[in-house]
Design a protein around this motif. Sequence first.
Motif, PDB file in Angstrom:
ATOM      1  N   ASP A 172     -22.368  35.211 -23.496  1.00  0.00           N
ATOM      2  CA  ASP A 172     -23.289  36.484 -23.697  1.00  0.00           C
ATOM      3  C   ASP A 172     -23.289  36.706 -24.834  1.00  0.00           C
ATOM      4  OD1 ASP A 172     -23.414  38.753 -24.513  1.00  0.00           O
ATOM      5  OD2 ASP A 172     -22.334  40.078 -22.990  1.00  0.00           O
ATOM      6  N   PRO A 173     -24.052  36.676 -25.893  1.00  0.00           N
ATOM      7  CA  PRO A 173     -24.345  36.018 -27.331  1.00  0.00           C
ATOM      8  C   PRO A 173     -23.465  37.455 -27.910  1.00  0.00           C
ATOM      9  CG  PRO A 173     -26.386  35.672 -26.689  1.00  0.00           C
ATOM     10  CD  PRO A 173     -25.496  36.586 -25.977  1.00  0.00           C
ATOM     11  N   ALA A 174     -23.899  39.015 -27.374  1.00  0.00           N
ATOM     12  CA  ALA A 174     -22.984  40.201 -28.000  1.00  0.00           C
ATOM     13  C   ALA A 174     -21.630  39.703 -27.691  1.00  0.00           C
ATOM     14  CB  ALA A 174     -22.939  41.142 -27.334  1.00  0.00           C
ATOM     15  N   GLU A 175     -20.835  39.445 -26.828  1.00  0.00           N
ATOM     16  CA  GLU A 175     -19.275  38.569 -27.570  1.00  0.00           C
ATOM     17  C   GLU A 175     -19.170  37.393 -28.127  1.00  0.00           C
ATOM     18  OE1 GLU A 175     -16.078  38.053 -23.458  1.00  0.00           O
ATOM     19  OE2 GLU A 175     -18.391  38.171 -23.401  1.00  0.00           O
ATOM     20  N   LEU A 176     -20.076  36.302 -28.126  1.00  0.00           N
ATOM     21  CA  LEU A 176     -19.233  35.220 -29.032  1.00  0.00           C
ATOM     22  C   LEU A 176     -21.431  34.830 -29.825  1.00  0.00           C
ATOM     23  CD1 LEU A 176     -17.930  33.232 -25.940  1.00  0.00           C
ATOM     24  CD2 LEU A 176     -16.606  34.287 -27.430  1.00  0.00           C
ATOM     25  N   PRO A 177     -21.190  35.732 -30.162  1.00  0.00           N
ATOM     26  CA  PRO A 177     -22.576  35.646 -31.713  1.00  0.00           C
ATOM     27  C   PRO A 177     -22.137  34.340 -32.384  1.00  0.00           C
ATOM     28  CG  PRO A 177     -20.858  36.927 -32.787  1.00  0.00           C
ATOM     29  CD  PRO A 177     -20.306  36.609 -31.288  1.00  0.00           C
ATOM     30  N   HIS A 178     -21.336  33.520 -32.706  1.00  0.00           N
ATOM     31  CA  HIS A 178     -21.211  32.430 -33.184  1.00  0.00           C
ATOM     32  C   HIS A 178     -21.485  31.482 -32.764  1.00  0.00           C
ATOM     33  CE1 HIS A 178     -20.076  35.055 -36.626  1.00  0.00           C
ATOM     34  NE2 HIS A 178     -18.793  35.773 -36.344  1.00  0.00           N
ATOM     35  N   SER A 180     -22.898  31.383 -29.329  1.00  0.00           N
ATOM     36  CA  SER A 180     -24.038  31.361 -28.478  1.00  0.00           C
ATOM     37  C   SER A 180     -25.343  30.453 -30.356  1.00  0.00           C
ATOM     38  CB  SER A 180     -24.476  32.550 -29.053  1.00  0.00           C
ATOM     39  OG  SER A 180     -24.154  33.036 -27.778  1.00  0.00           O
ATOM     40  N   ARG A 181     -24.623  30.942 -31.495  1.00  0.00           N
ATOM     41  CA  ARG A 181     -25.391  30.472 -32.561  1.00  0.00           C
ATOM     42  C   ARG A 181     -25.584  28.889 -32.351  1.00  0.00           C
ATOM     43  NH1 ARG A 181     -25.656  31.926 -38.959  1.00  0.00           N
ATOM     44  NH2 ARG A 181     -26.429  30.164 -39.333  1.00  0.00           N
ATOM     45  N   LEU A 182     -24.171  28.350 -32.220  1.00  0.00           N
ATOM     46  CA  LEU A 182     -24.164  26.783 -32.322  1.00  0.00           C
ATOM     47  C   LEU A 182     -24.931  26.593 -31.284  1.00  0.00           C
ATOM     48  CD1 LEU A 182     -22.195  24.599 -33.333  1.00  0.00           C
ATOM     49  CD2 LEU A 182     -20.708  25.188 -31.658  1.00  0.00           C
ATOM     50  N   LEU A 183     -24.823  26.640 -29.573  1.00  0.00           N
ATOM     51  CA  LEU A 183     -25.532  26.153 -29.008  1.00  0.00           C
ATOM     52  C   LEU A 183     -26.611  26.115 -29.253  1.00  0.00           C
ATOM     53  CD1 LEU A 183     -24.296  28.448 -25.857  1.00  0.00           C
ATOM     54  CD2 LEU A 183     -23.431  25.701 -26.445  1.00  0.00           C
ATOM     55  N   GLY A 184     -27.794  27.224 -29.914  1.00  0.00           N
ATOM     56  CA  GLY A 184     -29.047  26.808 -30.318  1.00  0.00           C
ATOM     57  C   GLY A 184     -29.043  25.844 -31.699  1.00  0.00           C
ATOM     58  N   ALA A 185     -27.802  25.531 -31.892  1.00  0.00           N
ATOM     59  CA  ALA A 185     -28.140  24.824 -33.114  1.00  0.00           C
ATOM     60  C   ALA A 185     -27.932  22.893 -32.112  1.00  0.00           C
ATOM     61  CB  ALA A 185     -26.935  24.608 -34.204  1.00  0.00           C
ATOM     62  N   LEU A 186     -27.439  23.000 -31.115  1.00  0.00           N
ATOM     63  CA  LEU A 186     -26.627  21.670 -30.724  1.00  0.00           C
ATOM     64  C   LEU A 186     -28.698  21.406 -29.930  1.00  0.00           C
ATOM     65  CD1 LEU A 186     -23.602  22.489 -29.187  1.00  0.00           C
ATOM     66  CD2 LEU A 186     -23.546  20.802 -30.631  1.00  0.00           C
ATOM     67  N   ARG A 187     -29.135  22.244 -29.771  1.00  0.00           N
ATOM     68  CA  ARG A 187     -29.953  22.058 -28.939  1.00  0.00           C
ATOM     69  C   ARG A 187     -31.005  21.124 -29.343  1.00  0.00           C
ATOM     70  NH1 ARG A 187     -30.138  24.521 -23.950  1.00  0.00           N
ATOM     71  NH2 ARG A 187     -29.457  26.779 -23.510  1.00  0.00           N
ATOM     72  N   ARG A 188     -31.047  20.855 -31.372  1.00  0.00           N
ATOM     73  CA  ARG A 188     -31.665  20.325 -31.450  1.00  0.00           C
ATOM     74  C   ARG A 188     -30.686  19.127 -32.417  1.00  0.00           C
ATOM     75  NH1 ARG A 188     -31.504  25.293 -33.713  1.00  0.00           N
ATOM     76  NH2 ARG A 188     -30.700  25.602 -35.443  1.00  0.00           N
ATOM     77  N   LEU A 189     -29.995  18.882 -32.035  1.00  0.00           N
ATOM     78  CA  LEU A 189     -28.860  17.641 -32.177  1.00  0.00           C
ATOM     79  C   LEU A 189     -30.208  16.420 -32.928  1.00  0.00           C
ATOM     80  CD1 LEU A 189     -26.508  16.543 -32.399  1.00  0.00           C
ATOM     81  CD2 LEU A 189     -26.342  15.471 -29.650  1.00  0.00           C
TER      82      LEU A 189
END
Length: 221
Positions: A172-178, A180-189
């Motif tokens: 849940d991005p609301a619970e773990l916002p940072h 979740s942001r990291l996960l998005g960045a990992l998709r551009r590894l």
Amino acid sequence: MARREPLNREKVLDAALALADSEGLDGLTMRKLAKTLGVEAMALYNHVSNKADILDGIAERVMADIPSADPALPWAERVRTLALGMYRAYRVHPVVPLAMVSDQANPASPAALRPVEALAGAFVEAGFDDDGLRWAVGAVNSLVFGSLLLITSGFGTAPPGPEQLEPFAGVDPAELPHFSRLLGALRRLDPEKDFERALDVLIAGLEAAAAGKSPGGSTRR
């Protein structure tokens, strides 16, 4: 019928590296290797002592192929060249760093140790004392091996894919916002580009330490 060329150590190691690359360390057995070469397993022992000898041999081969750094370059540029060469060589053959970190391979020949010798020499030239030399070489090795561990799925034979992020799909991005942001960045590894950026940061810190500008202990003789 074509005459089979006689077997030698180089051919055994060539086949062993190819087999290990495709099937991993557990898949590299004397029986499978012999079958690949079209010989009986006992024939291998004329050229290698055992599996440990084979692993030392393939590790030596990969390490000996790491490009040398121009000795005329400044020490920090030599460190960068050597570290990037290690990363690239080990990424092609991830079974080699796996064998080394699991203590299954301990290549001790001058050819295998040449990159480490050159890396240590660069730090000695920079003025690091013995303790500084130890942690500087250790820092580079930690970055190289740690980066490979992350991007080769535990020193596996394939890079990680999107499926490795699937377990986190319910975060849940609301619970773990940072996170979740990291996960998005990992998709551009971009593994190598990320490694180079981390290496540049490490070298900048080593340069500061060599100049006596970084905190924490003596680095100069």
